[in-house]
Design an enzyme around this catalytic site. Structure first.
Site, PDB file in Angstrom:
ATOM      1  N   LEU A  66       2.274  10.853   5.569  1.00  0.00           N
ATOM      2  CA  LEU A  66       0.775  10.493   6.498  1.00  0.00           C
ATOM      3  C   LEU A  66       1.032   8.833   6.329  1.00  0.00           C
ATOM      4  CD1 LEU A  66      -1.640  12.846   4.472  1.00  0.00           C
ATOM      5  CD2 LEU A  66      -0.856  12.754   6.835  1.00  0.00           C
ATOM      6  N   ASP A  67       0.178   8.405   6.970  1.00  0.00           N
ATOM      7  CA  ASP A  67       0.150   6.949   7.121  1.00  0.00           C
ATOM      8  C   ASP A  67      -0.547   6.379   5.788  1.00  0.00           C
ATOM      9  OD1 ASP A  67       0.833   6.545   9.774  1.00  0.00           O
ATOM     10  OD2 ASP A  67      -1.445   6.622  10.512  1.00  0.00           O
ATOM     11  N   ARG A  68      -0.111   5.178   5.428  1.00  0.00           N
ATOM     12  CA  ARG A  68      -0.734   4.746   4.119  1.00  0.00           C
ATOM     13  C   ARG A  68      -2.272   4.984   3.730  1.00  0.00           C
ATOM     14  NH1 ARG A  68      -1.303  -1.437   3.428  1.00  0.00           N
ATOM     15  NH2 ARG A  68      -2.670  -0.943   5.017  1.00  0.00           N
ATOM     16  N   THR A  70      -4.248   6.960   5.472  1.00  0.00           N
ATOM     17  CA  THR A  70      -4.869   8.191   5.659  1.00  0.00           C
ATOM     18  C   THR A  70      -4.664   9.120   4.447  1.00  0.00           C
ATOM     19  OG1 THR A  70      -3.875   8.261   7.712  1.00  0.00           O
ATOM     20  CG2 THR A  70      -4.544  10.377   7.034  1.00  0.00           C
TER      21      THR A  70
END
Length: 224
Positions: A66-68, A70
């Site tokens: 997951l993106d940082r 998110t």
């Protein structure tokens, strides 16, 4: 499945992380916003969910990211065979993933599908751009859950898993995610201290015995 067996297979604690499920094959974690899924390049990016887990069990492997910024549910494999089994499910799109986002503006439609092809933009790292000629296919189903005064709560089911796919697709739709420091306008960046994107559901087949696993964590920005 061949796997290592140890006396501590099913025991795992990790300070600072909420562990939703732990067994000898996999670990399911609630990732907080602002923490990397895996370590990045540079000393300021060494802290991550993976490094915290590996400090307790060095055999743990990352399966997806997951993106940082998110938050939400993630699964990690506890040995190489589990990583392969879970990785195949992701590659073959047999994983159930659902996200919730708070977006700028009130959407006019109730649901739809976003299918803009996308690619990395080397001149504006780490942004992605829509490119109909050189972009890779990307598809996201969306549904409006709630319309508010000037925002909308959106359910998202990505079919593909491109970097920043949900963020770019919603921005292209005309409803950037609130708090998105890359794709939203200054007004909507300032509206929230965090990116209002949350991986609320994750379902997969257990990497050892194939039983259905499902985890749900409600979104965390109701008051924004």
């Amino acid at each position: 499945m061949n796997k290592p067996t140890t006396s501590s297979d099913t025991s795992l604690t990790c300070p600072g992380l909420l562990l939703l499920h732990v067994d000898s094959d996999c670990v399911v974690v609630q990732k907080p916003a602002g923490l990397h899924s895996v370590p990045g390049l540079g000393q300021d990016k060494t802290d991550s969910v993976l490094t915290r887990l590996q400090a307790q069990d060095p055999n743990i492997f990352a399966v997806h990211r997951l993106d940082r910024d998110t938050s939400g549910v993630m699964v990690y494999g506890r040995h190489s065979a589990a990583r392969r089994a879970l990785g195949i499910q992701f590659q073959e799109r047999r994983i159930h993933k659902r996200y919730v986002a708070l977006v700028a503006g009130v959407v006019s439609e109730d649901a739809g599908t976003m299918s803009w092809p996308m690619r990395y933009d080397p001149d504006n790292k780490p942004r992605q751009v829509v490119d109909y000629e050189a972009g890779k296919p990307a598809q996201t189903h969306w549904k409006c859950l709630q319309r508010r005064d000037d925002t909308s709560l959106i359910s998202l089911e990505p079919i593909t898993g491109r970097t920043h796919q949900l963020r770019l697709h919603l921005c292209t739709l005309g409803h950037a995610i609130v708090g998105d420091q890359l794709y939203a306008s200054n007004q909507w960046q300032a509206r929230s201290p965090r990116l209002c994107l949350h991986a609320c559901e994750l379902g997969f087949a257990h990497p050892s015995d194939g039983r259905a696993m499902f985890f749900e964590i409600p979104e965390q920005f109701l008051s924004i």
